[in-house]
Write a protein that holds these residues in place. Sequence first.
Motif, PDB file in Angstrom:
ATOM      1  N   LEU A  20      -4.236   8.416   9.185  1.00  0.00           N
ATOM      2  CA  LEU A  20      -5.281   9.413   8.931  1.00  0.00           C
ATOM      3  C   LEU A  20      -5.268  10.527   9.964  1.00  0.00           C
ATOM      4  O   LEU A  20      -4.875  10.325  11.108  1.00  0.00           O
ATOM      5  N   LYS A  21      -5.718  11.700   9.532  1.00  0.00           N
ATOM      6  CA  LYS A  21      -5.982  12.810  10.438  1.00  0.00           C
ATOM      7  C   LYS A  21      -7.128  13.619   9.857  1.00  0.00           C
ATOM      8  O   LYS A  21      -7.064  14.087   8.716  1.00  0.00           O
ATOM      9  N   ASP A  22      -8.210  13.717  10.637  1.00  0.00           N
ATOM     10  CA  ASP A  22      -9.397  14.467  10.215  1.00  0.00           C
ATOM     11  C   ASP A  22      -9.939  13.966   8.877  1.00  0.00           C
ATOM     12  O   ASP A  22     -10.378  14.745   8.013  1.00  0.00           O
ATOM     13  N   GLY A  23      -9.893  12.641   8.685  1.00  0.00           N
ATOM     14  CA  GLY A  23     -10.468  12.055   7.492  1.00  0.00           C
ATOM     15  C   GLY A  23      -9.618  12.155   6.243  1.00  0.00           C
ATOM     16  O   GLY A  23     -10.067  11.792   5.149  1.00  0.00           O
ATOM     17  N   VAL A  24      -8.377  12.640   6.387  1.00  0.00           N
ATOM     18  CA  VAL A  24      -7.466  12.778   5.253  1.00  0.00           C
ATOM     19  C   VAL A  24      -6.235  11.920   5.519  1.00  0.00           C
ATOM     20  O   VAL A  24      -5.754  11.824   6.649  1.00  0.00           O
ATOM     21  N   ILE A  25      -5.707  11.290   4.469  1.00  0.00           N
ATOM     22  CA  ILE A  25      -4.523  10.449   4.604  1.00  0.00           C
ATOM     23  C   ILE A  25      -3.275  11.330   4.770  1.00  0.00           C
ATOM     24  O   ILE A  25      -3.020  12.213   3.946  1.00  0.00           O
ATOM     25  N   THR A  26      -2.527  11.078   5.841  1.00  0.00           N
ATOM     26  CA  THR A  26      -1.334  11.889   6.122  1.00  0.00           C
ATOM     27  C   THR A  26      -0.032  11.164   5.798  1.00  0.00           C
ATOM     28  O   THR A  26       0.987  11.805   5.538  1.00  0.00           O
ATOM     29  N   ASP A  27      -0.040   9.814   5.821  1.00  0.00           N
ATOM     30  CA  ASP A  27       1.194   9.066   5.599  1.00  0.00           C
ATOM     31  C   ASP A  27       0.895   7.748   4.903  1.00  0.00           C
ATOM     32  O   ASP A  27      -0.156   7.124   5.119  1.00  0.00           O
ATOM     33  N   PHE A  28       1.863   7.329   4.074  1.00  0.00           N
ATOM     34  CA  PHE A  28       1.842   6.027   3.433  1.00  0.00           C
ATOM     35  C   PHE A  28       3.083   5.267   3.894  1.00  0.00           C
ATOM     36  O   PHE A  28       4.194   5.774   3.780  1.00  0.00           O
ATOM     37  N   VAL A  29       2.882   4.066   4.411  1.00  0.00           N
ATOM     38  CA  VAL A  29       4.013   3.278   4.900  1.00  0.00           C
ATOM     39  C   VAL A  29       3.941   1.882   4.282  1.00  0.00           C
ATOM     40  O   VAL A  29       2.915   1.196   4.399  1.00  0.00           O
ATOM     41  N   GLU A  30       5.017   1.452   3.623  1.00  0.00           N
ATOM     42  CA  GLU A  30       5.052   0.156   2.957  1.00  0.00           C
ATOM     43  C   GLU A  30       5.546  -0.919   3.922  1.00  0.00           C
ATOM     44  O   GLU A  30       6.677  -0.854   4.422  1.00  0.00           O
ATOM     45  N   LYS A  31       4.672  -1.875   4.250  1.00  0.00           N
ATOM     46  CA  LYS A  31       4.985  -3.028   5.097  1.00  0.00           C
ATOM     47  C   LYS A  31       5.782  -2.632   6.349  1.00  0.00           C
ATOM     48  O   LYS A  31       6.960  -2.977   6.505  1.00  0.00           O
ATOM     49  N   PRO A  32       5.147  -1.888   7.261  1.00  0.00           N
ATOM     50  CA  PRO A  32       5.859  -1.401   8.446  1.00  0.00           C
ATOM     51  C   PRO A  32       6.293  -2.527   9.373  1.00  0.00           C
ATOM     52  O   PRO A  32       5.537  -3.448   9.658  1.00  0.00           O
ATOM     53  N   LYS A  33       7.539  -2.452   9.831  1.00  0.00           N
ATOM     54  CA  LYS A  33       8.051  -3.458  10.766  1.00  0.00           C
ATOM     55  C   LYS A  33       7.579  -3.166  12.184  1.00  0.00           C
ATOM     56  O   LYS A  33       7.459  -4.065  13.009  1.00  0.00           O
ATOM     57  N   GLU A  34       7.328  -1.885  12.482  1.00  0.00           N
ATOM     58  CA  GLU A  34       6.749  -1.490  13.757  1.00  0.00           C
ATOM     59  C   GLU A  34       5.360  -0.911  13.489  1.00  0.00           C
ATOM     60  O   GLU A  34       5.104  -0.338  12.432  1.00  0.00           O
ATOM     61  N   PHE A  35       4.466  -1.032  14.467  1.00  0.00           N
ATOM     62  CA  PHE A  35       3.083  -0.612  14.255  1.00  0.00           C
ATOM     63  C   PHE A  35       2.975   0.906  14.046  1.00  0.00           C
ATOM     64  O   PHE A  35       3.457   1.690  14.855  1.00  0.00           O
ATOM     65  N   THR A  42       3.487   3.380  -3.340  1.00  0.00           N
ATOM     66  CA  THR A  42       3.395   4.171  -2.108  1.00  0.00           C
ATOM     67  C   THR A  42       4.345   5.375  -2.152  1.00  0.00           C
ATOM     68  O   THR A  42       4.033   6.441  -1.614  1.00  0.00           O
ATOM     69  N   ASN A  43       5.507   5.239  -2.794  1.00  0.00           N
ATOM     70  CA  ASN A  43       6.426   6.374  -2.936  1.00  0.00           C
ATOM     71  C   ASN A  43       5.839   7.454  -3.834  1.00  0.00           C
ATOM     72  O   ASN A  43       6.031   8.649  -3.611  1.00  0.00           O
ATOM     73  N   VAL A  44       5.129   7.033  -4.869  1.00  0.00           N
ATOM     74  CA  VAL A  44       4.463   7.981  -5.764  1.00  0.00           C
ATOM     75  C   VAL A  44       3.368   8.732  -5.010  1.00  0.00           C
ATOM     76  O   VAL A  44       3.243   9.955  -5.120  1.00  0.00           O
TER      77      VAL A  44
END
Length: 338
Positions: free
Chosen positions: A147-162, A201-203
Motif C-alpha cells: 500500500l501507499k497512501d491508502g491505495v494498493i501499489t503491488d500484488f505479489v503471489e506467495k512471496p518467498k521474501e517479505f 493476481t496477474n490480472v
Amino acid sequence: MKIIVPMAGVGSRLRPHTLTTPKPLTVIAGKTIVQRLVEDISKVLDEKLEEIAFIIGPATKGFPSNTKDKLIEIANNLGAKGSVYVQEEALGTAHAIYCAKESLGGPCVVAFADTLFKADFTLDAKADGAIWVKQVEDPSAFGVVKLKDGVITDFVEKPKEFVSDLAIIGIYYFKDGDKLREEIKHLIDNDIKENGEFQLTNVLESLKQQGAKFVPGKVNAWMDCGKKDPTVDTNKQVLTFEQQAGNNLVSDDVVLENSEIIQPCYIGKNVVLKNSKIGPYVSIGENSVVENSTIVNSLIQTNVHITNAKLDTAMIGNFAKFNGNFTSVSIGDYTELT
C-alpha cells in the motif's frame, strides 16, 4: 450487483471430510460454508443483488448431482438469479472466474468459498475495485498487497521474501465486470501463467498498470476452513456471532434425557441427547444420537451416533459412529470407530 463464487476446489487439506463432501459444501452450524458466505455478503451490499454465479467442480471431484439445484435455491432465497458453471480442470483462480464469463458484467463481488469473514463493505466510489486483506504472521502462503497512501501499489503471489503481511483473503469488488472478463481472456488467450496456472493476481496487476485504482477492504474477522482445527474454530466463531445476534440454533424437537446444553450451540432436528453434556461451541447435525458423552468445541455432522465419548476440538462426518476414549478426533463420513 452480482456475486461470483468460485468453489471448484475440493479442499484436500481437510481430508478425510472432503473425500465425500467438497469443502464449500461442508456444514458449519447448520449451513454450508458457501451459503453462509453469500448470505453474509448480501447483508452488507448497498446495491440490489441481481445474480449469484457459482463455479463448481465436476462430479468426478465429489460434487453431488443435486449441487446445482441447492445452489440455485440459495440464490433464489436471497432474491437473486442463480447460475451454476463447471470448471472441468483446475487451471488457477483467474480461470475459475472466467468459467462464469457469461455472468461477468457490471459491478460484481468475487468471493472464493474457502473462508468465512466479517468485513466492512463500505465502497470507495472513486475506486475501480476493492480487495479485502488481513494482516497475517506468515505471508508466504498467501497473495499479498503493498500500500501507499491508502491505495494498493503491488500484488505479489506467495512471496518467498517479505514484501508485505497484508494477505488477500479471497474477497474482491470490481466496478466493471466486463473489463475483468476481457483481461482474464487476454491472460488465457496469451497463455500467461504463473506456476502453471492463470492467476488472478496477474490480472489485478495488469488492470493496475492500465490505471485502475484498487483500495484495501477492512476485515473484522477472517475464519479459515482449510484444516480440521481451524474449521472447528470457525464453527466456534460462527456460533458466537449467532449468539450475539440473538439467534437460537437449538431445534425445538431435540430430545433431552438427563442432559444439558451449554450455549452457544447448534443442535439440528431430530437429535437425541442421553446422559450427556453438550457445549459450549458445539454443532450437531440432524438425526444424530449422543449418549453418555461430554462434548465441547466440536463440529459434528448429520446422522452421527456417539457413545461414551469425551470430545474436545473434534470434527466428525456424516453417518459416522464413535465409541471410545479419544478426544481430539477427525472422522470422515461413514466411518465407524467403536
